[in-house]
Enzyme design. Sequence first.
Site, PDB file in Angstrom:
ATOM      1  N   TYR A 234       1.031  -1.457  -0.086  1.00 40.09           N
ATOM      2  CA  TYR A 234       0.374   0.023  -0.203  1.00 40.09           C
ATOM      3  C   TYR A 234       1.130   1.568   0.232  1.00 40.09           C
ATOM      4  O   TYR A 234       0.976   1.620  -0.996  1.00 40.09           O
ATOM      5  CB  TYR A 234      -0.813  -0.101   0.949  1.00 40.09           C
ATOM      6  CG  TYR A 234      -2.118   1.395   0.800  1.00 40.09           C
ATOM      7  CD1 TYR A 234      -3.650   1.041   0.326  1.00 40.09           C
ATOM      8  CD2 TYR A 234      -1.932   2.110   0.828  1.00 40.09           C
ATOM      9  CE1 TYR A 234      -4.353   1.901  -0.503  1.00 40.09           C
ATOM     10  CE2 TYR A 234      -2.756   3.136   0.855  1.00 40.09           C
ATOM     11  CZ  TYR A 234      -3.963   2.506  -0.391  1.00 40.09           C
ATOM     12  OH  TYR A 234      -4.731   3.889   0.136  1.00 40.09           O
ATOM     13  N   THR A 274     -14.182  -1.471   1.340  1.00 39.67           N
ATOM     14  CA  THR A 274     -15.073  -0.744   0.318  1.00 39.67           C
ATOM     15  C   THR A 274     -15.167  -1.554  -0.847  1.00 39.67           C
ATOM     16  O   THR A 274     -14.347  -2.698  -0.818  1.00 39.67           O
ATOM     17  CB  THR A 274     -14.739   0.341   0.055  1.00 39.67           C
ATOM     18  OG1 THR A 274     -13.493   0.107  -0.401  1.00 39.67           O
ATOM     19  CG2 THR A 274     -15.115   1.421   1.135  1.00 39.67           C
TER      20      THR A 274
END
Length: 396
Positions: A234, A274
């Site tokens: 990330y 999400t």
Amino acid sequence: MIIEPRMRGFICLTAHPDGCAQSVKNQINYVKSKGDIDGPKKVLVIGASTGFGLASRITSAFGSNAATIGVFFEKEPSEGKTATPGWYNTAAFEQEAQKAGLYAKSINGDAFSNEIKQQTIDLIKADLGQVDMIIYSLASPVRMHPLTGILHRSTLKPIGSTFTNKTVDFHTGNVTQVSIEPANQEDIDNTVVVMGGEDWSMWMEALSNAGVLAKGVTTIAYSYIGPEVTEAVYRKGTIGRAKDHLEATAFEITDSLKSLDGKAYVSVNKALVTQASSAIPVIPLYISLLYKIMKAEGVHEGCIEQIQRLFSERLYTGSTVPTDDKGRIRIDDWEMREDIQAQIKTLWEIATTENLTEIGDLAGYKQDFLNLFGFGFQGVDYMAEANEMTLIPSIQ
Ligand code: NAD
Ligand code: NA
């Protein structure tokens, strides 16, 4: 028709209009329960239909009585086929806004394009005159560049060397090792073009040139940092480069807004389930451990709790907005708490397929994932006929 979830890998092909409406109502009720915020009054939300953007629209409208214009890219329903969740979320949001006497209109199309920017400017001019808050909450795997016509694709890869770590398939609960090959320079550049700050600054420039920004205007975009275990894929990976760019862009936008006394912020938000985050390897395992710990500590939040706190305890307190040494607002403070991250480290080492249901919150992950598509809500009769053709009042 009767609508059931139909899973394909990391996505669900169906969405439930009544469940999405329930999700929106729950979020509205939460915001109302926390009381009024002395916040913005005319708000443009780019990426307004799901996740943090939807939560931002709801918080602006029902926390601060704001008129809102929402821009997003969703699929409308067709005979026998459901719309995407953001479509139904927005239909429900507009209905609730109307009932509450709040202005709300929406634009469905590619926010990266010049056409949608112009359409938005025209709508602001016609209905609101100016906006005092712009929330930039896009998450997209692709961007067609408006000047070159080139379609750029973002990737989620480490930089420098192959990254190997644990991950979980949250549908089956299987914990396995995953290896991701490092990005090349083109991957990095493309990811920065898609998820970096260029489009945000293009929006602000277009709005500024059109004279639709109010004096003292605020704009905010969302970023993520996260823990060591996800760093390679990330924050130190391709997406992290894009977030570095986004964060640097905030300073440029603030400079460009000087004559208006305007300010651009980046808020670092918490890791949440999400559609976007479910597709990133390693992250679902981290999130299932994180949820378990944060729930046990009584500090778990979803998008709406995050954004309500961002508005009420960071942006609109009546005093200076607190930021870290890089100028970022931190609403990931509870996720990043030392004691919470220390527990993650310990659990990460021992996590296996056999113990994950025990030490992690896989059930909570799955529940949140279903909720994204309007499934799994209390108070919704999923055996009843649902109207998949539900429309967004301002879009016909
Ligand atoms: P999301 O997928 O729920 O929302 C994305 C929104 O962008 C939707 O409204 C979608 O319709 C819209 N969109 C996508 N492509 C578009 C296009 N071409 N034109 C117009 N609209 C388009 O994502 P999210 O998780 O709420 O992410 C929003 C921001 O928050 C991103 O910058 C993300 O990196 C950041 N963030 C997410 C997390 C997390 O854990 N999910 C954590 C911190 C920060
Ligand atoms: Na969003």
